[in-house]
Design a protein around this motif. Structure first.
Motif, PDB file in Angstrom:
ATOM      1  N   VAL A 135       0.829  -1.209   0.000  1.00 18.24           N
ATOM      2  CA  VAL A 135       0.000   0.000   0.000  1.00 18.24           C
ATOM      3  C   VAL A 135       0.862   1.257   0.000  1.00 18.24           C
ATOM      4  CG1 VAL A 135      -1.701   1.328   1.312  1.00 18.24           C
ATOM      5  CG2 VAL A 135      -1.935  -1.158   1.117  1.00 18.24           C
ATOM      6  N   SER A 136       1.882   1.309   0.838  1.00 18.29           N
ATOM      7  CA  SER A 136       2.685   2.533   0.980  1.00 18.29           C
ATOM      8  C   SER A 136       3.518   2.823  -0.264  1.00 18.29           C
ATOM      9  CB  SER A 136       3.587   2.437   2.212  1.00 18.29           C
ATOM     10  OG  SER A 136       4.507   1.359   2.086  1.00 18.29           O
ATOM     11  N   THR A 137       4.131   1.803  -0.847  1.00 21.95           N
ATOM     12  CA  THR A 137       4.967   2.050  -2.024  1.00 21.95           C
ATOM     13  C   THR A 137       4.127   2.422  -3.243  1.00 21.95           C
ATOM     14  OG1 THR A 137       5.006  -0.335  -2.517  1.00 21.95           O
ATOM     15  CG2 THR A 137       6.821   0.554  -1.214  1.00 21.95           C
ATOM     16  N   LEU A 138       2.967   1.803  -3.383  1.00 22.62           N
ATOM     17  CA  LEU A 138       2.095   2.166  -4.502  1.00 22.62           C
ATOM     18  C   LEU A 138       1.614   3.600  -4.383  1.00 22.62           C
ATOM     19  CD1 LEU A 138      -0.033  -1.093  -4.910  1.00 22.62           C
ATOM     20  CD2 LEU A 138       1.710  -0.228  -6.479  1.00 22.62           C
ATOM     21  N   LEU A 139       1.213   3.995  -3.183  1.00 22.72           N
ATOM     22  CA  LEU A 139       0.776   5.378  -2.990  1.00 22.72           C
ATOM     23  C   LEU A 139       1.918   6.358  -3.243  1.00 22.72           C
ATOM     24  CD1 LEU A 139      -1.563   5.154   0.141  1.00 22.72           C
ATOM     25  CD2 LEU A 139      -2.213   5.549  -2.243  1.00 22.72           C
ATOM     26  N   GLY A 140       3.119   5.995  -2.811  1.00 24.37           N
ATOM     27  CA  GLY A 140       4.265   6.865  -3.074  1.00 24.37           C
ATOM     28  C   GLY A 140       4.502   7.049  -4.554  1.00 24.37           C
ATOM     29  N   SER A 141       4.381   5.974  -5.316  1.00 24.87           N
ATOM     30  CA  SER A 141       4.536   6.065  -6.759  1.00 24.87           C
ATOM     31  C   SER A 141       3.457   6.937  -7.382  1.00 24.87           C
ATOM     32  CB  SER A 141       4.490   4.653  -7.360  1.00 24.87           C
ATOM     33  OG  SER A 141       4.515   4.700  -8.770  1.00 24.87           O
ATOM     34  N   ALA A 142       2.213   6.790  -6.921  1.00 25.61           N
ATOM     35  CA  ALA A 142       1.102   7.578  -7.466  1.00 25.61           C
ATOM     36  C   ALA A 142       1.288   9.068  -7.217  1.00 25.61           C
ATOM     37  CB  ALA A 142      -0.214   7.093  -6.861  1.00 25.61           C
ATOM     38  N   VAL A 143       1.857   9.416  -6.078  1.00 24.61           N
ATOM     39  CA  VAL A 143       2.090  10.832  -5.751  1.00 24.61           C
ATOM     40  C   VAL A 143       3.221  11.407  -6.588  1.00 24.61           C
ATOM     41  CG1 VAL A 143       2.858  12.407  -3.935  1.00 24.61           C
ATOM     42  CG2 VAL A 143       1.156  10.652  -3.421  1.00 24.61           C
ATOM     43  N   LEU A 144       4.261  10.630  -6.806  1.00 23.39           N
ATOM     44  CA  LEU A 144       5.457  11.139  -7.482  1.00 23.39           C
ATOM     45  C   LEU A 144       5.291  11.287  -8.989  1.00 23.39           C
ATOM     46  CD1 LEU A 144       8.205   9.146  -5.563  1.00 23.39           C
ATOM     47  CD2 LEU A 144       7.938  11.630  -5.587  1.00 23.39           C
ATOM     48  N   LEU A 145       4.615  10.334  -9.616  1.00 21.12           N
ATOM     49  CA  LEU A 145       4.554  10.321 -11.084  1.00 21.12           C
ATOM     50  C   LEU A 145       4.075  11.637 -11.706  1.00 21.12           C
ATOM     51  CD1 LEU A 145       3.277   6.704 -11.845  1.00 21.12           C
ATOM     52  CD2 LEU A 145       5.417   7.723 -12.637  1.00 21.12           C
ATOM     53  N   PRO A 146       2.963  12.219 -11.266  1.00 18.71           N
ATOM     54  CA  PRO A 146       2.494  13.454 -11.905  1.00 18.71           C
ATOM     55  C   PRO A 146       3.413  14.649 -11.674  1.00 18.71           C
ATOM     56  CG  PRO A 146       0.712  12.366 -10.708  1.00 18.71           C
ATOM     57  CD  PRO A 146       1.984  11.726 -10.285  1.00 18.71           C
ATOM     58  N   CYS A 147       4.315  14.557 -10.692  1.00 20.46           N
ATOM     59  CA  CYS A 147       5.216  15.679 -10.416  1.00 20.46           C
ATOM     60  C   CYS A 147       6.103  16.009 -11.614  1.00 20.46           C
ATOM     61  CB  CYS A 147       6.094  15.374  -9.199  1.00 20.46           C
ATOM     62  SG  CYS A 147       5.195  15.268  -7.637  1.00 20.46           S
ATOM     63  N   VAL A 148       6.399  14.992 -12.428  1.00 15.00           N
ATOM     64  CA  VAL A 148       7.250  15.209 -13.596  1.00 15.00           C
ATOM     65  C   VAL A 148       6.640  16.267 -14.521  1.00 15.00           C
ATOM     66  CG1 VAL A 148       8.240  14.095 -15.644  1.00 15.00           C
ATOM     67  CG2 VAL A 148       8.179  12.874 -13.470  1.00 15.00           C
ATOM     68  N   LEU A 149       5.333  16.329 -14.558  1.00 16.35           N
ATOM     69  CA  LEU A 149       4.653  17.273 -15.448  1.00 16.35           C
ATOM     70  C   LEU A 149       4.940  18.725 -15.088  1.00 16.35           C
ATOM     71  CD1 LEU A 149       1.170  15.490 -15.541  1.00 16.35           C
ATOM     72  CD2 LEU A 149       2.833  15.571 -17.418  1.00 16.35           C
ATOM     73  N   TYR A 150       5.263  18.977 -13.838  1.00 12.69           N
ATOM     74  CA  TYR A 150       5.374  20.354 -13.351  1.00 12.69           C
ATOM     75  C   TYR A 150       6.803  20.758 -13.016  1.00 12.69           C
ATOM     76  CZ  TYR A 150       0.469  19.208 -12.942  1.00 12.69           C
ATOM     77  OH  TYR A 150      -0.810  18.787 -13.213  1.00 12.69           O
ATOM     78  N   LEU A 151       7.771  19.933 -13.405  1.00 13.13           N
ATOM     79  CA  LEU A 151       9.177  20.238 -13.163  1.00 13.13           C
ATOM     80  C   LEU A 151       9.846  20.663 -14.463  1.00 13.13           C
ATOM     81  CD1 LEU A 151      10.113  17.230 -10.832  1.00 13.13           C
ATOM     82  CD2 LEU A 151       9.719  19.600 -10.138  1.00 13.13           C
ATOM     83  N   ASP A 152      10.708  21.679 -14.383  1.00  9.64           N
ATOM     84  CA  ASP A 152      11.446  22.144 -15.553  1.00  9.64           C
ATOM     85  C   ASP A 152      12.910  21.731 -15.519  1.00  9.64           C
ATOM     86  OD1 ASP A 152       9.216  23.465 -16.680  1.00  9.64           O
ATOM     87  OD2 ASP A 152       9.522  25.168 -15.328  1.00  9.64           O
ATOM     88  N   SER A 153      13.449  21.571 -14.324  1.00 11.32           N
ATOM     89  CA  SER A 153      14.852  21.194 -14.177  1.00 11.32           C
ATOM     90  C   SER A 153      15.053  19.731 -14.566  1.00 11.32           C
ATOM     91  CB  SER A 153      15.319  21.406 -12.736  1.00 11.32           C
ATOM     92  OG  SER A 153      16.567  20.780 -12.512  1.00 11.32           O
ATOM     93  N   TYR A 154      16.018  19.478 -15.442  1.00  9.24           N
ATOM     94  CA  TYR A 154      16.288  18.111 -15.879  1.00  9.24           C
ATOM     95  C   TYR A 154      16.715  17.244 -14.703  1.00  9.24           C
ATOM     96  CZ  TYR A 154      18.555  14.207 -18.282  1.00  9.24           C
ATOM     97  OH  TYR A 154      18.939  12.954 -18.702  1.00  9.24           O
ATOM     98  N   TRP A 155      17.538  17.793 -13.819  1.00  6.54           N
ATOM     99  CA  TRP A 155      18.024  17.005 -12.691  1.00  6.54           C
ATOM    100  C   TRP A 155      16.913  16.715 -11.701  1.00  6.54           C
ATOM    101  CZ3 TRP A 155      22.240  14.606 -13.678  1.00  6.54           C
ATOM    102  CH2 TRP A 155      23.175  15.180 -14.539  1.00  6.54           C
ATOM    103  N   ALA A 156      16.000  17.642 -11.548  1.00  9.47           N
ATOM    104  CA  ALA A 156      14.854  17.385 -10.676  1.00  9.47           C
ATOM    105  C   ALA A 156      13.970  16.289 -11.273  1.00  9.47           C
ATOM    106  CB  ALA A 156      14.042  18.662 -10.476  1.00  9.47           C
ATOM    107  N   ILE A 157      13.803  16.327 -12.586  1.00  9.21           N
ATOM    108  CA  ILE A 157      13.016  15.295 -13.265  1.00  9.21           C
ATOM    109  C   ILE A 157      13.681  13.925 -13.094  1.00  9.21           C
ATOM    110  CG2 ILE A 157      12.281  14.449 -15.530  1.00  9.21           C
ATOM    111  CD1 ILE A 157      11.794  17.345 -16.336  1.00  9.21           C
ATOM    112  N   LEU A 158      15.008  13.885 -13.255  1.00  2.00           N
ATOM    113  CA  LEU A 158      15.728  12.629 -13.078  1.00  2.00           C
ATOM    114  C   LEU A 158      15.537  12.069 -11.671  1.00  2.00           C
ATOM    115  CD1 LEU A 158      19.208  12.909 -14.841  1.00  2.00           C
ATOM    116  CD2 LEU A 158      17.178  11.679 -15.590  1.00  2.00           C
ATOM    117  N   THR A 159      15.586  12.967 -10.680  1.00  2.00           N
ATOM    118  CA  THR A 159      15.426  12.526  -9.292  1.00  2.00           C
ATOM    119  C   THR A 159      14.053  11.912  -9.068  1.00  2.00           C
ATOM    120  OG1 THR A 159      16.959  14.241  -8.522  1.00  2.00           O
ATOM    121  CG2 THR A 159      15.476  13.266  -6.887  1.00  2.00           C
ATOM    122  N   VAL A 160      13.026  12.594  -9.552  1.00  2.87           N
ATOM    123  CA  VAL A 160      11.665  12.092  -9.377  1.00  2.87           C
ATOM    124  C   VAL A 160      11.472  10.782 -10.140  1.00  2.87           C
ATOM    125  CG1 VAL A 160       9.233  12.557  -9.876  1.00  2.87           C
ATOM    126  CG2 VAL A 160      10.677  14.362  -8.938  1.00  2.87           C
TER     127      VAL A 160
END
Length: 452
Positions: free
Chosen positions: A97-122
């Motif tokens: 449950v916890s890892t799936l929810l973590g993945s669900a929260v993180l995935l859409p963040c890529v849409l709102y990041l401009d920094s390549y390194w931040a995108i790589l981290t996410v």
């Protein structure tokens, strides 16, 4: 005690076996929900497939997009190790449950990041979170399912994975036509659905609730063996040989994606021929694996693993035959048969059975990580060898496949006659309390663990 457990669990050739419908009917609701949730999760697995196209359309270079895909794969390898540790430490349900929810929260963040390194981290962290549930899911299924049902139930799991993976690119392409944003939000929604299903159907008990001291014990019962950690897995020399067989097999297997298209092109054939070979493999796996599992479940699990590994390597070697299209078809048929026979046991059943209860998640995490590592570096190795030796790559797959078969022979523990009798008695106890409701799942869980 732990050594006896590992030995007993390694054999799937019990006296009682069943067909697909009976195994499904007998399975607890928790097992059914994990199989259904896995298919939903794979059906929504869009981001990895379209990651390169998404990043390039955002203006990043081809090299940056390819690196991001590699980072995602590296995160997935690490995620399986962390997921195995969490499964043993926190229990399968909380891990899933916890890892799936973590993945669900993180995935859409890529849409709102401009920094390549931040995108790589996410991307790296979300890649880890997206697969961290796998050791816990396999562990939970293995606990709730009698040993002699493992080959069949994990063949069902592979069917769920293959159906979802086959349909995901088509569904993802339809979403992209509407908006790239839908790609990320669609996968997040699929992950949330899986997480909700797991939260409401899986037993609340953890591994440590029923295994007692074994949870803190050594990997194989030997004096001075490491306590519960990945060091315990490394101390199990036979399992390390099995991991070697799995790693080599994954390197060989991935060549149908990396080197086979080069071979088809070298033979002067079009991309439609390569697509037909991939479709042939998918059709055989989806339509035949459950039928073959009805037979394979009666074999010792060691036999299934060895035959699967050998047929994969030998089948790939046949691509070197100078028979044109006929060689392509024959080779694809043979290594597909190896996949159908051996992979439910190689990738799921045996790793779930090999370790003692308190280390089962780590044993599964190690096997998943080695498979992911082989799949990640296999294309680089294959293309490099192809560019230098061409058909020699396929001959090498045959030779290395024989070595992998030898490693599997040494690494998979054979079961004694007494172990088979114990497994049968354990299955009888589980059959008496089988059912689809949550209470029945908890009862089967406790009986199976007590039997080990």
């Amino acid at each position: 005690m732990a050594q006896n457990n590992a030995t007993k669990a390694s054999d799937g050739a019990g006296k009682q076996h069943a067909g697909v419908r009976q195994v499904w009917r007998e399975s607890p609701a928790a097992v059914k929900s994990l199989l259904a949730g896995t298919m939903i999760n794979r059906l929504g697995g869009f981001v990895q497939v379209f990651m390169v196209l998404y990043l390039t359309q955002r203006g990043f270079s081809d090299a940056q997009a390819g690196a991001a895909l590699g980072v995602y794969g590296a995160g997935a390898v690490l995620g399986t190790l962390v997921g195995g540790w969490m499964s043993d430490k926190l229990g399968p349900r909380l891990t899933i449950v916890s890892t799936l929810l973590g993945s669900a929260v993180l995935l859409p963040c890529v849409l709102y990041l401009d920094s390549y390194w931040a995108i790589l981290t996410v991307i790296a962290v979300s890649g880890a979170a997206s697969v961290a549930y796998q050791p816990a899911s396999t562990s939970m299924i293995s606990y709730l399912t009698p040993t002699e049902r493992h080959v069949m139930i994990f063949a069902m799991g592979r069917l769920a994975i293959n159906l979802g993976t086959t349909a995901a690119p088509l569904l993802g392409a339809a979403l992209v036509k509407i908006s790239w944003d839908f790609l990320f939000w669609g996968e997040a929604l699929a992950v949330v659905i899986f997480s909700a299903v797991a939260a409401t159907t899986l037993p609340h008990r953890t591994v440590s609730d029923t295994t007692g001291p074994a949870d803190d014990g050594a990997s194989d019962g030997r004096e001075g063996a490491p306590k519960a950690s990945y060091l315990a897995v490394l101390a199990d020399r036979r399992y390390l040989m099995f991991l070697l067989a799995m790693f080599v097999s994954s390197v060989i297997y991935i060549q149908h994606i990396s080197a086979l298209p080069l071979t088809v092109q070298h033979l002067g054939m079009g991309i439609e021929v390569y697509a037909a070979m991939i479709a042939l493999n998918g059709l055989l796996v989806i339509t035949c694996e459950l039928l073959v599992a009805k037979v394979v479940q009666r074999w010792p699990i060691r036999t299934a693993v060895i035959i699967g590994v050998l047929l994969t390597g030998i089948g790939m070697s046949l691509y070197a035959l100078p028979w044109g299209l006929a060689a392509l078809v024959i080779a694809t048929l043979l290594w597909s048969l190896g996949e159908i026979i051996g992979y439910p046991s190689l990738f799921f059943a045996y790793p779930a059975q090999a370790g003692p209860p308190g280390l089962r998640g780590r044993y599964l995490g190690a096997s998943n990580a080695l498979y992911g590592l082989g799949s990640a570096i296999g294309p680089f190795i294959g293309v490099m060898i192809w560019n230098r030796f061409q058909e020699g790559l396929w001959l090498g797959c045959g030779v290395v496949g024989l070595l992998a078969g030898a490693a599997a022979w040494g690494g998979v523990r054979p079961a004694s006659a007494a172990d088979k009798d114990n497994a049968s008695e354990e299955a009888k106890g589980a059959d008496e309390d089988k059912g689809g409701e949550m209470g029945d799942a908890g009862t089967a869980d406790a009986e199976i663990r007590t039997g080990t």
